[in-house]
Each structure stands twice: as structure tokens, then as C-alpha cells.
Write an enzyme that holds these catalytic residues in place. Structure first.
Site, mmCIF file in Angstrom:
data_model
loop_
_atom_site.group_PDB
_atom_site.id
_atom_site.type_symbol
_atom_site.label_atom_id
_atom_site.label_comp_id
_atom_site.label_asym_id
_atom_site.label_seq_id
_atom_site.Cartn_x
_atom_site.Cartn_y
_atom_site.Cartn_z
ATOM 1 N N ASN A 18 0.817 -1.214 0.000
ATOM 2 C CA ASN A 18 0.000 0.000 0.000
ATOM 3 C C ASN A 18 0.853 1.268 0.000
ATOM 4 O O ASN A 18 0.357 2.356 0.268
ATOM 5 C CB ASN A 18 -0.946 -0.004 1.212
ATOM 6 C CG ASN A 18 -0.192 -0.016 2.536
ATOM 7 O OD1 ASN A 18 1.047 0.024 2.567
ATOM 8 N ND2 ASN A 18 -0.914 -0.058 3.637
ATOM 9 N N HIS B 96 3.410 1.910 2.041
ATOM 10 C CA HIS B 96 3.967 2.351 3.329
ATOM 11 C C HIS B 96 5.490 2.201 3.344
ATOM 12 O O HIS B 96 6.055 1.369 2.637
ATOM 13 C CB HIS B 96 3.302 1.654 4.527
ATOM 14 C CG HIS B 96 3.665 0.213 4.744
ATOM 15 N ND1 HIS B 96 2.760 -0.710 5.234
ATOM 16 C CD2 HIS B 96 4.815 -0.481 4.576
ATOM 17 C CE1 HIS B 96 3.351 -1.874 5.361
ATOM 18 N NE2 HIS B 96 4.596 -1.765 4.963
#
Ligand code: F6R
Length: 245
Positions: free
Chosen positions: A136, A138
Site C-alpha cells: 500500500n 507504506h
């Protein structure tokens, strides 16, 4: 942001270890920022080999890891403390006292995070920061959100991260729901950043990091503003980026 395109995971790992080795040769007192997860394991194995061959020396190196699960003791096999000892520190000539990981066993999040920020600041920040990237986008455990966090803080892990990390636990329920992580601001203070990415599952995140808008919905996109960020990625991770990146 410079990109080094590799054929596969093995080549990515070798090249990353070469960059870290060059850094340790140029500055034996390097402050390294380190990551856990599957991505850096091959790089750590190569660093262990180079250390055994006498090509690199960790005796004066110090390390600061990005993150740790909240609530796990240092000797918990799922903790990042344990991971780092098992995957790198126990196999090279680094002094245990020179290795640092946020203290997940401290339930007081404010004091655990402030203490870690203080340590990184006292070390003069990181010379070379190694990063993986989440599916995602991160970095560390800085999950997509509405702003770029600056210092070390306690995060609620997203469902996607819990699912991705559950592969390393017996059951998904066992994955801790919170972690302490260095902030994006601290990561950006590193003098050089090295991002590793391998496999098709990372292709969307790598594209967003390299080509999407710079915004906290993709925390890794902040790295585009870093003056010395190198992405070492394999063909599969770069498969959604334009050719010739
Ligand atoms: C771990 C960390 C995370 C991982 C990321 C990718 O210390 O900081 O940001 O780098 O979740 O994990 P892997 O490498 O397992 O795909």
C-alpha cells in the site's frame, strides 16, 4: 530519485549489499537505518558473506531500525528485535550495544517514541537508510493517511498490512494491531535512502512512489523529494512503470 533495474531478487539483493558495503568502506562509523520484512533478507545474507570474507567491518557501525510491533518483548520470535538478531546481527561483528530497535515492550507509547527519536537525533541521524515498501506504499509502518508523520509514533496497522504480515504468523489474529515506527520526517533526514522492491505485488506501490502525486496517501512518494534516493528493484516490481525508468 535514481533507479537501478535488476533481473530478479538475487540481483537486487547483491546490488543493495554492494551499495551498503561501499558505504561501510568509505565510512567505518556509518549509522545505518535498517528494515525488516522479506525484501532485505537476501541483502543481509550477502552482507554476512562479505563480513566473513573480511571485505566489510561492522565493528564501529551503529544501526537504527525503522519499527517494532507494540507489545512484543525483545525475545519474542515475531519481534523485529529477534528478526534482526537472527537475520543479521548475530552473524556479523557488530556490537550489540550499537544496534537499536524501537522498544515495543514499553507500553507507554509516548515515552517509547520520544526515547527513540532522542537516540536517532543523538546519533546525528542516519547516513544510509535501507527501506522496503508495503503493497500500500507504506515505508516503515507509516501507513497511508492524511499527513506525513514527522517523528517516531504509534500507528494502527491497516487491514492490508495485517493481512500481508500474517504470512509470518500462525494466525491472522496473532498479528499485533499497533507498531512504533520512525516517521517519514526522520526517514527524510537520512543522508542517503535505498529502497528495495521485488515482485509483482509491489508493482502498484512502486509506480505510485515513482510516478504518482507526492502525497501521504502513498507515504513512499515523499522520497521523490529526497536529494539522494536510490530505488533498486527487479523487473516484476517495475512492471507497471514506463520502460527505461
Ligand atoms: C519493515 C518495514 C516495512 C517493510 C514493508 C515490506 O521494517 O519497514 O515497511 O519494508 O512492509 O515488507 P516485505 O519486505 O516483507 O514485503
Amino acid at each position: 530519485m535514481r533507479t537501478i533495474r535488476c533481473k530478479n531478487y538475487e540481483e537486487m539483493s547483491r546490488r543493495a549489499a554492494d551499495v551498503i558495503a561501499a558505504q561501510l568502506i568509505l565510512d567505518p562509523k556509518t549509522v545505518l537505518g535498517l528494515a525488516t520484512g522479506t525484501t532485505p533478507v537476501g541483502c543481509y545474507q550477502r552482507l554476512i558473506e562479505l563480513n566473513r570474507e573480511g571485505a566489510i567491518d561492522f565493528s564501529e557501525v551503529s544501526t537504527y531500525n525503522l519499527d517494532e510491533y507494540r507489545g512484543l518483548t525483545h525475545d519474542d520470535p515475531q519481534s523485529y528485535h529477534y528478526f534482526m538478531a537472527d537475520q543479521l546481527f548475530n552473524h556479523v561483528n557488530i556490537k550489540a550495544a550499537n544496534t537499536h530497535v524501537p522498544d515495543g515492550s514499553n507500553p507507554d507509547a509516548a515515552s517509547a517514541c520520544a526515547e527513540y527519536d532522542h537516540m536517532v537525533e543523538n546519533a546525528g541521524y542516519v547516513d544510509l537508510q535501507l527501506l522496503g515498501i508495503g503493497n500500500n506504499g507504506h515505508i516503515g509502518f507509516n501507513e497511508p493517511c492524511s499527513d506525513f508523520p514527522v517523528g517516531t509514533h504509534c500507528v494502527d496497522l491497516t487491514e492490508s498490512t495485517i493481512r500481508a504480515n500474517s504470512r509470518l504468523f500462525e494466525r491472522e489474529e496473532d498479528v499485533p494491531r499497533q507498531a512504533y515506527t520512525m516517521g517519514v520526517g526522520t526517514i527524510m533526514k537520512a543522508r542517503r535512502v535505498l529502497v528495495l522492491a521485488s515482485g509483482e505485488a509491489k508493482a502498484d506501490a512502486v509506480r505510485a512512489m515513482c510516478y504518482g502525486p507526492v502525497e501521504p496517501g502513498c507515504p513512499a512518494s515523499a522520497l521523490r523529494l529526497h536529494p539522494d534516493c536510490i530505488v533498486i528493484a527487479d523487473e516484476a516490481a517495475l512492471s507497471k512503470c514506463p520502460e527505461g525508468l
